[in-house]
Design a protein around this motif. Structure first.
Motif, PDB file in Angstrom:
ATOM      1  N   SER A 243      46.325  56.764  33.032  1.00 21.67           N
ATOM      2  CA  SER A 243      45.604  55.560  32.685  1.00 21.67           C
ATOM      3  C   SER A 243      45.532  54.656  33.585  1.00 21.67           C
ATOM      4  CB  SER A 243      46.015  55.276  31.204  1.00 21.67           C
ATOM      5  OG  SER A 243      45.705  55.941  30.035  1.00 21.67           O
ATOM      6  N   PHE A 244      46.790  54.459  34.140  1.00 19.37           N
ATOM      7  CA  PHE A 244      46.992  53.478  35.450  1.00 19.37           C
ATOM      8  C   PHE A 244      46.081  53.883  36.507  1.00 19.37           C
ATOM      9  CE2 PHE A 244      49.326  52.447  39.116  1.00 19.37           C
ATOM     10  CZ  PHE A 244      49.388  50.972  38.965  1.00 19.37           C
ATOM     11  N   ALA A 245      46.314  55.211  36.834  1.00 20.81           N
ATOM     12  CA  ALA A 245      45.609  55.813  38.249  1.00 20.81           C
ATOM     13  C   ALA A 245      43.967  55.587  37.874  1.00 20.81           C
ATOM     14  CB  ALA A 245      45.781  57.385  38.197  1.00 20.81           C
ATOM     15  N   GLU A 246      43.296  55.605  36.709  1.00 22.41           N
ATOM     16  CA  GLU A 246      42.043  55.428  36.497  1.00 22.41           C
ATOM     17  C   GLU A 246      41.691  53.916  36.541  1.00 22.41           C
ATOM     18  OE1 GLU A 246      41.249  57.202  32.857  1.00 22.41           O
ATOM     19  OE2 GLU A 246      41.577  59.167  33.446  1.00 22.41           O
ATOM     20  N   ALA A 247      42.620  53.298  36.426  1.00 23.80           N
ATOM     21  CA  ALA A 247      42.249  51.649  36.192  1.00 23.80           C
ATOM     22  C   ALA A 247      42.428  51.124  37.729  1.00 23.80           C
ATOM     23  CB  ALA A 247      43.179  51.032  35.336  1.00 23.80           C
ATOM     24  N   THR A 248      43.158  51.830  38.617  1.00 22.16           N
ATOM     25  CA  THR A 248      43.218  51.221  39.993  1.00 22.16           C
ATOM     26  C   THR A 248      42.911  52.187  41.128  1.00 22.16           C
ATOM     27  OG1 THR A 248      45.652  52.453  39.949  1.00 22.16           O
ATOM     28  CG2 THR A 248      45.351  50.165  39.230  1.00 22.16           C
ATOM     29  N   VAL A 249      41.751  53.294  40.516  1.00 16.60           N
ATOM     30  CA  VAL A 249      41.391  54.065  41.560  1.00 16.60           C
ATOM     31  C   VAL A 249      40.793  53.379  42.907  1.00 16.60           C
ATOM     32  CG1 VAL A 249      39.398  54.364  40.426  1.00 16.60           C
ATOM     33  CG2 VAL A 249      39.955  56.266  42.097  1.00 16.60           C
ATOM     34  N   GLY A 250      41.207  53.931  44.251  1.00 20.06           N
ATOM     35  CA  GLY A 250      40.596  52.911  45.202  1.00 20.06           C
ATOM     36  C   GLY A 250      41.143  51.876  45.609  1.00 20.06           C
TER      37      GLY A 250
ATOM     38  N   GLY B 114      29.810  49.395  34.149  1.00 17.72           N
ATOM     39  CA  GLY B 114      30.636  50.401  34.202  1.00 17.72           C
ATOM     40  C   GLY B 114      32.120  49.607  34.494  1.00 17.72           C
ATOM     41  N   LYS B 115      33.235  50.264  34.543  1.00 21.39           N
ATOM     42  CA  LYS B 115      34.524  49.855  34.803  1.00 21.39           C
ATOM     43  C   LYS B 115      34.540  49.421  36.106  1.00 21.39           C
ATOM     44  CE  LYS B 115      36.710  53.008  31.384  1.00 21.39           C
ATOM     45  NZ  LYS B 115      37.721  53.818  31.127  1.00 21.39           N
ATOM     46  N   VAL B 116      35.375  48.311  36.465  1.00 21.64           N
ATOM     47  CA  VAL B 116      35.618  47.897  37.784  1.00 21.64           C
ATOM     48  C   VAL B 116      37.284  47.795  37.999  1.00 21.64           C
ATOM     49  CG1 VAL B 116      35.570  45.866  39.239  1.00 21.64           C
ATOM     50  CG2 VAL B 116      33.951  46.211  37.672  1.00 21.64           C
ATOM     51  N   PRO B 117      37.647  48.982  38.941  1.00 21.74           N
ATOM     52  CA  PRO B 117      38.928  49.156  39.116  1.00 21.74           C
ATOM     53  C   PRO B 117      39.535  47.890  39.813  1.00 21.74           C
ATOM     54  CG  PRO B 117      37.671  51.073  40.013  1.00 21.74           C
ATOM     55  CD  PRO B 117      36.633  49.890  39.760  1.00 21.74           C
ATOM     56  N   LYS B 118      40.927  47.397  39.667  1.00 20.90           N
ATOM     57  CA  LYS B 118      41.654  46.541  40.119  1.00 20.90           C
ATOM     58  C   LYS B 118      43.150  46.758  40.117  1.00 20.90           C
ATOM     59  CE  LYS B 118      41.933  43.159  36.251  1.00 20.90           C
ATOM     60  NZ  LYS B 118      43.330  43.089  36.296  1.00 20.90           N
TER      61      LYS B 118
ATOM     62  N   LEU C 251      54.401  30.283  39.546  1.00 14.64           N
ATOM     63  CA  LEU C 251      54.797  31.469  39.818  1.00 14.64           C
ATOM     64  C   LEU C 251      53.850  32.644  39.524  1.00 14.64           C
ATOM     65  CD1 LEU C 251      56.697  33.810  40.954  1.00 14.64           C
ATOM     66  CD2 LEU C 251      57.879  33.772  38.689  1.00 14.64           C
ATOM     67  N   LEU C 252      53.210  32.513  38.300  1.00 13.97           N
ATOM     68  CA  LEU C 252      52.307  33.345  37.666  1.00 13.97           C
ATOM     69  C   LEU C 252      50.830  33.162  38.512  1.00 13.97           C
ATOM     70  CD1 LEU C 252      52.594  32.966  33.819  1.00 13.97           C
ATOM     71  CD2 LEU C 252      53.549  35.028  35.482  1.00 13.97           C
ATOM     72  N   ASP C 253      50.468  32.086  38.947  1.00 14.56           N
ATOM     73  CA  ASP C 253      49.514  32.042  39.829  1.00 14.56           C
ATOM     74  C   ASP C 253      49.515  32.658  41.177  1.00 14.56           C
ATOM     75  OD1 ASP C 253      48.234  30.307  37.862  1.00 14.56           O
ATOM     76  OD2 ASP C 253      48.654  28.587  39.004  1.00 14.56           O
ATOM     77  N   LYS C 254      50.846  32.573  41.636  1.00 16.48           N
ATOM     78  CA  LYS C 254      51.013  33.042  43.042  1.00 16.48           C
ATOM     79  C   LYS C 254      51.027  34.697  42.969  1.00 16.48           C
ATOM     80  CE  LYS C 254      53.481  30.937  45.967  1.00 16.48           C
ATOM     81  NZ  LYS C 254      52.432  30.723  47.109  1.00 16.48           N
ATOM     82  N   LEU C 255      51.498  34.980  41.754  1.00 21.01           N
ATOM     83  CA  LEU C 255      51.375  36.648  41.641  1.00 21.01           C
ATOM     84  C   LEU C 255      49.747  37.071  41.338  1.00 21.01           C
ATOM     85  CD1 LEU C 255      54.415  37.113  39.001  1.00 21.01           C
ATOM     86  CD2 LEU C 255      54.277  37.806  41.411  1.00 21.01           C
ATOM     87  N   SER C 256      49.164  36.383  40.753  1.00 23.81           N
ATOM     88  CA  SER C 256      47.745  36.434  40.639  1.00 23.81           C
ATOM     89  C   SER C 256      47.132  36.682  42.150  1.00 23.81           C
ATOM     90  CB  SER C 256      46.991  35.369  39.832  1.00 23.81           C
ATOM     91  OG  SER C 256      47.349  35.639  38.398  1.00 23.81           O
ATOM     92  N   GLU C 257      47.530  35.722  43.012  1.00 16.76           N
ATOM     93  CA  GLU C 257      47.077  36.267  44.174  1.00 16.76           C
ATOM     94  C   GLU C 257      47.322  37.182  44.801  1.00 16.76           C
ATOM     95  OE1 GLU C 257      48.590  32.624  46.309  1.00 16.76           O
ATOM     96  OE2 GLU C 257      47.632  31.266  45.130  1.00 16.76           O
ATOM     97  N   VAL C 258      48.750  37.807  44.519  1.00 16.56           N
ATOM     98  CA  VAL C 258      49.179  38.884  44.983  1.00 16.56           C
ATOM     99  C   VAL C 258      48.068  40.318  44.479  1.00 16.56           C
ATOM    100  CG1 VAL C 258      50.842  40.833  44.682  1.00 16.56           C
ATOM    101  CG2 VAL C 258      51.537  38.529  45.157  1.00 16.56           C
ATOM    102  N   ILE C 259      47.870  39.981  43.144  1.00 14.22           N
ATOM    103  CA  ILE C 259      46.997  40.840  42.429  1.00 14.22           C
ATOM    104  C   ILE C 259      45.269  40.808  43.295  1.00 14.22           C
ATOM    105  CG2 ILE C 259      45.378  41.260  40.640  1.00 14.22           C
ATOM    106  CD1 ILE C 259      48.206  42.316  39.900  1.00 14.22           C
ATOM    107  N   ASP C 260      45.178  39.679  43.666  1.00 12.86           N
ATOM    108  CA  ASP C 260      43.789  39.626  44.461  1.00 12.86           C
ATOM    109  C   ASP C 260      43.488  40.257  45.768  1.00 12.86           C
ATOM    110  OD1 ASP C 260      42.739  37.974  42.491  1.00 12.86           O
ATOM    111  OD2 ASP C 260      43.193  36.155  43.269  1.00 12.86           O
ATOM    112  N   VAL C 261      44.874  40.552  46.437  1.00 18.44           N
ATOM    113  CA  VAL C 261      44.664  41.244  47.502  1.00 18.44           C
ATOM    114  C   VAL C 261      44.944  42.924  47.323  1.00 18.44           C
ATOM    115  CG1 VAL C 261      45.482  39.402  48.753  1.00 18.44           C
ATOM    116  CG2 VAL C 261      47.084  41.003  48.205  1.00 18.44           C
ATOM    117  N   GLY C 262      45.145  43.108  46.057  1.00 19.77           N
ATOM    118  CA  GLY C 262      45.054  44.715  45.753  1.00 19.77           C
ATOM    119  C   GLY C 262      46.322  45.125  45.397  1.00 19.77           C
ATOM    120  N   ILE C 263      47.390  44.586  45.096  1.00 19.75           N
ATOM    121  CA  ILE C 263      48.786  44.808  44.944  1.00 19.75           C
ATOM    122  C   ILE C 263      48.929  44.837  43.225  1.00 19.75           C
ATOM    123  CG2 ILE C 263      51.198  44.602  45.482  1.00 19.75           C
ATOM    124  CD1 ILE C 263      50.358  43.514  48.211  1.00 19.75           C
ATOM    125  N   ASN C 264      49.636  45.861  42.715  1.00 20.26           N
ATOM    126  CA  ASN C 264      49.826  45.605  41.329  1.00 20.26           C
ATOM    127  C   ASN C 264      51.015  44.810  41.195  1.00 20.26           C
ATOM    128  OD1 ASN C 264      47.975  47.903  40.675  1.00 20.26           O
ATOM    129  ND2 ASN C 264      49.395  48.891  41.919  1.00 20.26           N
TER     130      ASN C 264
END
Length: 353
Positions: free
Chosen positions: A233-240, A6-10, A120-133
């Motif tokens: 679509s955005f909400a479904e991809a990030t639910v929770g 299944g889908k993995v929200p992130k 910069l992109l690597d650091k933004l990926s770290e922001v993604i990893d803590v659950g921030i779009n």
């Protein structure tokens, strides 16, 4: 071995680019709980949360690190990445003594720029990893495209970035959305004259020869340029994602096996729980002769005027007691590009604890 289906929200990585004045910043502001790093003052007319405008590459990277560490928002917006690239160019020029970013030395300078932007992109990926779009806004530019197996050339919309940087940003993102005005050409049957009409704001979500775009939300190829068109679509991809963990329902209450807590006497007032300190940094007095990019870094790291002058003297950059007005601009540029080294010198050889 763990197998999931299944889908993995992130948290989502979105690149939003388009023609001038179409409303990219307004669109980005509608992502949930958006916080802007506004590199070009494009949000001053908007009711949004924003950092101070970054005046150096170090300051911009500090702002991203702050978001990763403190999680003050649900969406971080870089507006725009092409102006951030200009800040990065100035950083590299000051750090290396270059007069410009160009192709001298077989493109070594452009390669260095791509490497720094990749950080910069690597650091933004770290922001993604803590659950921030992360939403990256960019301007669009027209570039002549020539295919070796086709006749002629055609105009193509691309990110307004250097040729080595643009592919990194596109590959980093989950979704690249392109916005422009739809124009219809009407032909007068009597005079055969042509007239442009329309001007509806449209968003394109898939790759075409005339522009770059992609999405992982199964969006239609073409949509009105409105956040409501992608909201579901955005909400479904990030639910929770980024939400506090909820205790599962119907959990049994633990038995009273441990002793009851000791209650304070009636006359005592319980001490409040300690709270993290997000109060502003104390004001640091900055001499007006110090350039603003360096002054901003001094305020952020609480470096006083006397301390930065001691860095200049103790580091052997200028003779002791040189007036601040006589400090050359290229030395301030060096400090801006090598701020970590300046702070390290301050902490190890000047400050006493």
């Amino acid at each position: 071995m763990n197998i999931t289906t299944g889908k993995v929200p992130k948290a989502q990585k979105v690149v939003l680019y388009g023609v001038e004045g179409i409303g990219k910043s307004t669109f980005a502001s509608q992502f949930p709980d958006a916080l802007f790093i506004d590199t070009e003052d494009s949000t001053q007319h908007m009711e949004v949360s924003r950092f101070d405008k970054p005046t150096s590459w170090t300051m911009l990277m500090q702002q991203v690190e702050f978001v990763k560490t403190n999680r003050p928002c649900r969406t971080l917006v870089i507006d725009t990445i092409d102006w951030a690239e200009e800040i990065c160019k100035k950083h590299l020029m000051a750090a290396n003594g270059w007069s410009a970013i160009d192709a001298e030395g077989y493109g070594k300078k452009f390669a260095a720029l791509a490497t720094e932007m990749g950080k910069l992109l690597d650091k933004l990926s770290e922001v993604i990893d803590v659950g921030i779009n992360v939403v990256v806004v960019a301007h669009a530019m027209l570039r002549k495209k020539e295919e070796p197996d086709e006749m002629g050339a055609y105009d193509r919309y691309e990110l307004k970035l250097e040729k080595k940087t643009a592919p990194l940003v596109k590959e980093w993102s989950d979704n690249v959305l392109f916005a422009k005005y739809m124009t219809t050409i009407l032909t007068d049957s009597k005079t055969n004259s042509k007239k442009a009409t329309g001007g509806q704001r449209m968003m394109y979500t898939t790759h075409r020869p005339a522009w770059d775009a992609k999405n992982r939300w199964n969006l239609p190829d073409e949509l009105p340029f409105e956040f409501a068109q992608i909201a579901q679509s955005f909400a479904e991809a990030t639910v929770g994602v980024g939400q506090p963990v909820q205790q599962p329902p119907n959990q049994p209450v633990p038995t009273q096996s441990e002793p009851a807590p000791i209650m304070p006497p009636e006359n005592d007032v319980p001490l409040p729980e300690p709270q993290p300190d997000f109060s502003p940094d104390p004001i640091v007095e900055i001499n007006p002769a110090i350039p603003k990019p360096v002054a901003d870094l001094m305020v952020h790291d609480r470096v006083s005027f006397e301390e930065i002058m001691q860095v200049i003297y103790v580091g052997g950059f200028m003779p002791a007691d040189t007036p601040v007005e006589n400090i050359p601009p290229d030395l301030w540029g060096y400090f801006q590009a090598n701020w970590d080294k300046a702070v390290n010198l301050l902490n190890t050889k000047i400050r006493t604890f």
